[in-house]
Write a protein that holds these residues in place. Sequence first.
Motif, PDB file in Angstrom:
ATOM      1  N   LEU A  54       0.828  -1.196   0.000  1.00 33.72           N
ATOM      2  CA  LEU A  54       0.000   0.000   0.000  1.00 33.72           C
ATOM      3  C   LEU A  54       0.866   1.251   0.000  1.00 33.72           C
ATOM      4  N   ALA A  55       2.000   1.199   0.706  1.00 33.77           N
ATOM      5  CA  ALA A  55       2.918   2.345   0.709  1.00 33.77           C
ATOM      6  C   ALA A  55       3.406   2.650  -0.699  1.00 33.77           C
ATOM      7  N   GLY A  56       3.650   1.603  -1.491  1.00 35.84           N
ATOM      8  CA  GLY A  56       4.141   1.797  -2.844  1.00 35.84           C
ATOM      9  C   GLY A  56       3.103   2.360  -3.797  1.00 35.84           C
ATOM     10  N   PHE A  57       1.834   1.956  -3.617  1.00 40.49           N
ATOM     11  CA  PHE A  57       0.777   2.370  -4.543  1.00 40.49           C
ATOM     12  C   PHE A  57      -0.016   3.577  -4.069  1.00 40.49           C
ATOM     13  N   LEU A  58       0.021   3.882  -2.789  1.00 43.83           N
ATOM     14  CA  LEU A  58      -0.780   4.976  -2.259  1.00 43.83           C
ATOM     15  C   LEU A  58      -0.539   6.302  -2.998  1.00 43.83           C
ATOM     16  N   PRO A  59       0.723   6.686  -3.263  1.00 47.76           N
ATOM     17  CA  PRO A  59       0.936   7.952  -3.993  1.00 47.76           C
ATOM     18  C   PRO A  59       0.270   7.965  -5.371  1.00 47.76           C
ATOM     19  N   SER A  60       0.305   6.843  -6.070  1.00 43.40           N
ATOM     20  CA  SER A  60      -0.313   6.785  -7.395  1.00 43.40           C
ATOM     21  C   SER A  60      -1.823   6.926  -7.298  1.00 43.40           C
ATOM     22  N   LEU A  61      -2.429   6.250  -6.309  1.00 43.01           N
ATOM     23  CA  LEU A  61      -3.880   6.350  -6.142  1.00 43.01           C
ATOM     24  C   LEU A  61      -4.286   7.777  -5.791  1.00 43.01           C
ATOM     25  N   VAL A  62      -3.509   8.424  -4.924  1.00 41.61           N
ATOM     26  CA  VAL A  62      -3.805   9.802  -4.538  1.00 41.61           C
ATOM     27  C   VAL A  62      -3.700  10.731  -5.752  1.00 41.61           C
ATOM     28  N   GLU A  63      -2.659  10.543  -6.533  1.00 36.54           N
ATOM     29  CA  GLU A  63      -2.468  11.415  -7.705  1.00 36.54           C
ATOM     30  C   GLU A  63      -3.552  11.206  -8.743  1.00 36.54           C
ATOM     31  N   LEU A  64      -3.908   9.942  -8.991  1.00 37.25           N
ATOM     32  CA  LEU A  64      -4.938   9.655  -9.982  1.00 37.25           C
ATOM     33  C   LEU A  64      -6.313  10.119  -9.510  1.00 37.25           C
ATOM     34  N   ALA A  65      -6.544  10.081  -8.196  1.00 36.62           N
ATOM     35  CA  ALA A  65      -7.814  10.571  -7.667  1.00 36.62           C
ATOM     36  C   ALA A  65      -7.925  12.075  -7.863  1.00 36.62           C
ATOM     37  N   ALA A  66      -6.805  12.778  -7.705  1.00 40.71           N
ATOM     38  CA  ALA A  66      -6.805  14.235  -7.857  1.00 40.71           C
ATOM     39  C   ALA A  66      -6.837  14.658  -9.316  1.00 40.71           C
ATOM     40  N   ARG A  67      -6.184  13.873 -10.171  1.00 33.89           N
ATOM     41  CA  ARG A  67      -6.096  14.233 -11.589  1.00 33.89           C
ATOM     42  C   ARG A  67      -6.332  12.990 -12.448  1.00 33.89           C
ATOM     43  N   PRO A  68      -7.606  12.646 -12.675  1.00 36.42           N
ATOM     44  CA  PRO A  68      -7.911  11.486 -13.528  1.00 36.42           C
ATOM     45  C   PRO A  68      -7.302  11.663 -14.911  1.00 36.42           C
ATOM     46  N   ARG A  69      -6.923  10.556 -15.516  1.00 32.94           N
ATOM     47  CA  ARG A  69      -6.276  10.623 -16.812  1.00 32.94           C
ATOM     48  C   ARG A  69      -6.439   9.297 -17.528  1.00 32.94           C
ATOM     49  N   GLN A  70      -6.058   9.284 -18.795  1.00 37.15           N
ATOM     50  CA  GLN A  70      -6.046   8.062 -19.578  1.00 37.15           C
ATOM     51  C   GLN A  70      -4.601   7.596 -19.729  1.00 37.15           C
ATOM     52  N   GLY A  71      -4.421   6.316 -19.977  1.00 38.55           N
ATOM     53  CA  GLY A  71      -3.093   5.780 -20.215  1.00 38.55           C
ATOM     54  C   GLY A  71      -2.385   5.349 -18.943  1.00 38.55           C
ATOM     55  N   ILE A  72      -1.193   4.776 -19.137  1.00 39.51           N
ATOM     56  CA  ILE A  72      -0.448   4.199 -18.026  1.00 39.51           C
ATOM     57  C   ILE A  72       0.210   5.291 -17.182  1.00 39.51           C
ATOM     58  N   HIS A  73      -0.144   5.320 -15.924  1.00 45.99           N
ATOM     59  CA  HIS A  73       0.466   6.214 -14.947  1.00 45.99           C
ATOM     60  C   HIS A  73       1.527   5.457 -14.148  1.00 45.99           C
ATOM     61  N   THR A  74       1.188   4.238 -13.726  1.00 45.43           N
ATOM     62  CA  THR A  74       2.072   3.448 -12.869  1.00 45.43           C
ATOM     63  C   THR A  74       2.250   2.046 -13.442  1.00 45.43           C
ATOM     64  N   LEU A  75       3.489   1.612 -13.509  1.00 40.61           N
ATOM     65  CA  LEU A  75       3.826   0.264 -13.954  1.00 40.61           C
ATOM     66  C   LEU A  75       4.366  -0.517 -12.765  1.00 40.61           C
ATOM     67  N   TYR A  76       3.782  -1.668 -12.496  1.00 40.44           N
ATOM     68  CA  TYR A  76       4.209  -2.534 -11.398  1.00 40.44           C
ATOM     69  C   TYR A  76       4.904  -3.755 -11.985  1.00 40.44           C
ATOM     70  N   ILE A  77       6.100  -4.053 -11.493  1.00 44.17           N
ATOM     71  CA  ILE A  77       6.874  -5.198 -11.980  1.00 44.17           C
ATOM     72  C   ILE A  77       7.043  -6.198 -10.844  1.00 44.17           C
ATOM     73  N   SER A  78       6.560  -7.406 -11.062  1.00 43.26           N
ATOM     74  CA  SER A  78       6.610  -8.466 -10.056  1.00 43.26           C
ATOM     75  C   SER A  78       7.481  -9.611 -10.540  1.00 43.26           C
ATOM     76  N   PRO A  79       8.214 -10.285  -9.645  1.00 44.72           N
ATOM     77  CA  PRO A  79       8.987 -11.450 -10.067  1.00 44.72           C
ATOM     78  C   PRO A  79       8.117 -12.671 -10.325  1.00 44.72           C
ATOM     79  N   LEU A  80       6.853 -12.641  -9.870  1.00 49.01           N
ATOM     80  CA  LEU A  80       5.957 -13.794  -9.994  1.00 49.01           C
ATOM     81  C   LEU A  80       4.631 -13.381 -10.625  1.00 49.01           C
ATOM     82  N   LYS A  81       4.153 -14.212 -11.553  1.00 51.32           N
ATOM     83  CA  LYS A  81       2.868 -13.936 -12.182  1.00 51.32           C
ATOM     84  C   LYS A  81       1.745 -13.934 -11.145  1.00 51.32           C
ATOM     85  N   ALA A  82       1.770 -14.908 -10.250  1.00 58.14           N
ATOM     86  CA  ALA A  82       0.711 -15.024  -9.249  1.00 58.14           C
ATOM     87  C   ALA A  82       0.692 -13.808  -8.323  1.00 58.14           C
ATOM     88  N   LEU A  83       1.867 -13.282  -8.003  1.00 61.94           N
ATOM     89  CA  LEU A  83       1.936 -12.110  -7.133  1.00 61.94           C
ATOM     90  C   LEU A  83       1.317 -10.899  -7.819  1.00 61.94           C
TER      91      LEU A  83
END
Length: 232
Positions: A54-83
């Motif tokens: 949540l610490a990692g994504f909270l800033p992105s959610l706050v920014e997107l809530a304040a300024r909705p937009r189209q397209g990729i804002h945040t890219l998340y990279i995981s070592p595991l597909k299931a994760l």
Amino acid sequence: PYTGSDMGTLPEQFERWFAGRGWAPRPHQLDMLAEAQAGRSALVIAPTGGGKTLAGFLPSLVELAARPRQGIHTLYISPLKALAVDIARNLEAPVAEMALPVTLATRTGDTPQNRRARIRETPPNILLTTPESLTLLLAHEDAREMFCGLQAVVVDEAHALAGTKRGDQRALGMARLSVLAPGHRRVGLSATVPHPAELRAWLSPTASPGDVTLVRAEGGAAPALDLQLPAG
């Protein structure tokens, strides 16, 4: 980047969401919010149950809530597909409960072809993927259009990727993203590591640990203990 009047302070909408769940934002989550609002990259080190996702994504959610937009804002990279799938499912809760104008999608080797095409045609605000799938996305001719508006990259389990072949693949992908979207911030999520400076350098586009703020979380979730007795 989002620039709030009070750095590291949650908007009222998010405060209500935390309170509704009986939670309070943790210091490292607010620290990560402040770093993001200042446009700085950061590595958060937290034990299991410490709220680092949540610490990692909270800033992105706050920014997107304040300024909705189209397209990729945040890219998340995981070592595991299931994760990646689990994290997407976890993010759906705050997005739905606060009715945030945020779209999510997961793109891994298990993603059906029709969904892959839809992601390229209409990219989500938050895309969750793996190093291998990111390599394929960056190879497409429309990669520049897809990632040019990128604001943040979140690397989960950073300690598990650094120093490995998959970590090298991620580094190549990140170098490409720096060309397509210069100035995006980087976020590392990691369990406790003995040498965080090396991990910060690995995250930095200049290989300098000073470019990545270290944020530590104290404590984690208390273990849930229960006793089950055999029947009869």
